[in-house]
Design a protein around this motif. Structure first.
Motif, mmCIF file in Angstrom:
data_model
loop_
_atom_site.group_PDB
_atom_site.id
_atom_site.type_symbol
_atom_site.label_atom_id
_atom_site.label_comp_id
_atom_site.label_asym_id
_atom_site.label_seq_id
_atom_site.Cartn_x
_atom_site.Cartn_y
_atom_site.Cartn_z
ATOM 1 N N LEU A 78 -7.772 -4.537 -1.874
ATOM 2 C CA LEU A 78 -6.564 -5.251 -1.465
ATOM 3 C C LEU A 78 -6.703 -5.813 -0.061
ATOM 4 O O LEU A 78 -6.379 -6.987 0.191
ATOM 5 N N ASP A 79 -7.215 -5.015 0.869
ATOM 6 C CA ASP A 79 -7.360 -5.475 2.250
ATOM 7 C C ASP A 79 -8.361 -6.618 2.360
ATOM 8 O O ASP A 79 -8.127 -7.608 3.068
ATOM 9 N N TYR A 128 -8.950 0.576 -4.331
ATOM 10 C CA TYR A 128 -8.016 -0.552 -4.246
ATOM 11 C C TYR A 128 -7.329 -0.626 -2.892
ATOM 12 O O TYR A 128 -7.189 -1.700 -2.325
ATOM 13 N N ILE A 129 -6.874 0.526 -2.371
ATOM 14 C CA ILE A 129 -6.130 0.543 -1.116
ATOM 15 C C ILE A 129 -6.940 1.264 -0.048
ATOM 16 O O ILE A 129 -8.029 1.758 -0.304
ATOM 17 N N GLU A 187 -4.103 -2.808 -10.011
ATOM 18 C CA GLU A 187 -4.479 -1.438 -9.613
ATOM 19 C C GLU A 187 -4.451 -0.493 -10.802
ATOM 20 O O GLU A 187 -5.317 0.380 -10.939
ATOM 21 N N GLN A 189 0.833 -1.208 0.000
ATOM 22 C CA GLN A 189 0.000 0.000 0.000
ATOM 23 C C GLN A 189 0.866 1.257 0.000
ATOM 24 O O GLN A 189 0.543 2.237 -0.677
#
Length: 473
Positions: free
Chosen positions: A252-253, A245-246, A236, A68
């Motif tokens: 992502l998480d 995305y982050i 991404e 990240q």
């Protein structure tokens, strides 16, 4: 990082065929959940159940934070240059140019190093995927039909790999990634079928701590199993809504939470079931003559087959979009990309045929890629981007301290992984033999014949032992 200019790179990003959030989620699952999970029961043998669970969560948090952090720095580089998207290598170059003089002098070299690490790591994984699929296909076909040389299977698998690898757009790989994710979890379900049979008392296992002196081997497996930097960045870059995305509860998480739960469950149950008898890859503990075990191998083998295009996508993207067709004005670009893709498959297939013993080499590449891409490079990028006087490192310079710690941890992984890998390359490729040779395929045709080597003073790096057991001749 504070927004000093009001420019939003997301609003200026142009993606021809964007990925949906669901497509990004499925692609993330597939790029992370792969062959490395098969070695996790061995990792819990080294660390113990409770301690191993805690360490796996902490390692995942550290790697995903680095991931990240890298994306945040790339977005910041794009914002400062007022462009829609800035690639990882170019972001590294720009970041170093913003830092102290010692970093500014190596800015261009930093970008070249990133290109080299990304290409070498993904190419190496693609070659090993070919060997993995070929060896598992050989085991199944030899059992039911007749025995053939492994190299014949490698050539056939390489030929079959060409059509799916000709898919140029990441979005059109989503159905293959979805199929691969389903198949690999079905394969794990078949393995779990054996894990719940005749479980011994959990007190017979190392509930709290395992072989603590071999914790570096635990980290070797965990680090190899969790990360795939190039594919994560490619996902991404191709998203329709990359801002999701982050961050907390980002794509992502969420994907990593699913992965960690799967990993902990699989690792704990595998170690609980087999204990001291656990092999470098849990598939070697399965009774090869039983149908469920064969189906499991078939599912996982097919899933890895469909993962090859996703892993190789990174290399082709770098070659075409960041070198050969950087300006977008290359004539007949599509045809030339198809040619590059075919050449890539052919070269990787020839590599797999000529040098199927890739464990030591890939472990060396892995040590570099994991430590540099996930930890050292993101930390250096943030240090340099916050170096100009209009920025700061936060209260008590906590960001600087945190980044220095990431660099120290990454350097330790780099040194230890490089040393272990080079040692094994000298031993394996130099013709020397160990007094305790790794288990061969002939020794594992029956479960009762399996006698995996436990930790010893000469034990190889954890991810190397996995390759020895699962991939190599």
């Amino acid at each position: 990082m504070a927004d000093k200019g009001g420019y939003d790179p997301y609003e200026h990003r142009d993606v021809e065929v964007p990925l949906s959030n669901f497509g990004a989620f499925i692609s993330l699952l597939k790029c992370v959940v792969g062959t490395g999970i098969l070695a996790l029961p061995l990792a819990f043998y080294y660390a113990g159940i409770i301690f191993g669970t805690i360490l796996l969560v902490l390692v995942t948090f550290m790697l995903i934070h680095g991931m990240q952090l890298m994306i945040i720095c790339m977005i910041e580089c794009a914002r400062r240059q007022q462009m829609g998207y800035c690639t990882f290598p170019l972001s590294m170059q720009f970041s170093l140019a913003q830092g102290p003089k010692c970093f500014r002098s190596i800015a261009k070299a930093g970008a070249i190093i990133v290109y080299i690490v990304l290409i070498s790591s993904h190419y190496g994984v693609c070659v090993v995927y070919l060997v993995f699929v070929s060896k598992n296909a050989k085991q199944l076909i030899d059992f039911y039909v007749q025995e053939m040389n492994l190299l014949i299977y490698v050539a056939i698998v390489g030929l079959l790999m060409i059509p799916p690898f000709l898919i140029r757009t990441l979005k059109w790989l989503v159905p293959f990634n979805l199929l691969a994710s389903i198949l690999i979890y079905l394969g794990f379900a078949c393995i779990i079928y054996y894990l719940f049979q005749d479980l011994p008392p959990i007190t017979d296992r190392a509930v709290f701590f395992g072989e603590v002196e071999y914790l570096p081997l635990f980290f070797g497996i965990a680090l190899f199993s969790i990360t795939s930097v190039g594919v994560m960045l490619a996902i991404e870059a191709k998203m329709a809504h990359p801002e999701k995305y982050i961050g907390w509860f980002g794509i992502l998480d969420i994907a990593i939470v699913v992965v960690v739960i799967s990993y902990v469950f699989f690792g704990v149950m595998g170690y609980w079931k087999y204990g001291d008898e656990i092999a470098g890859s849990i598939t070697l503990n399965l009774p090869i003559k039983e149908t469920v075990a064969q189906v499991s191998k078939g599912f996982i083998m097919t899933a890895i087959f469909f993962t090859y295009p996703l892993c190789g996508y990174v290399v082709i993207d770098i070659i075409m979009n960041q070198f050969w067709n950087k300006t977008g004005e290359l004539k007949h670009a599509e045809i030339k990309e198809y040619i590059v893709r075919v050449i890539f498959v052919v070269v990787s297939t020839i590599n797999a045929i000529a040098f199927p013993d890739l464990g030591p080499l890939l472990s060396l590449v892995g040590a570099f890629s994991i430590s540099l891409l996930n930890l050292i490079f993101p930390a250096i990028m943030e240090i340099c981007l916050l170096y100009p006087p209009e920025y700061d490192y936060g209260k008590l310079k906590w960001k600087l301290i945190k980044d220095i710690l990431l660099i120290i941890v990454g350097t330790c992984i780099l040194v230890h992984g490089t040393y272990s890998s080079i040692r094994e390359m000298i031993k394996d490729w130099g013709g020397t033999t160990s007094t305790e040779a790794p288990t061969t395929s002939e020794d594992t045709t029956e479960t009762e014949e399996l006698s995996p080597e436990g930790p010893s003073g000469d034990a190889p790096a954890a991810f190397l032992r996995f390759f020895e057991d699962e991939f190599l001749l």
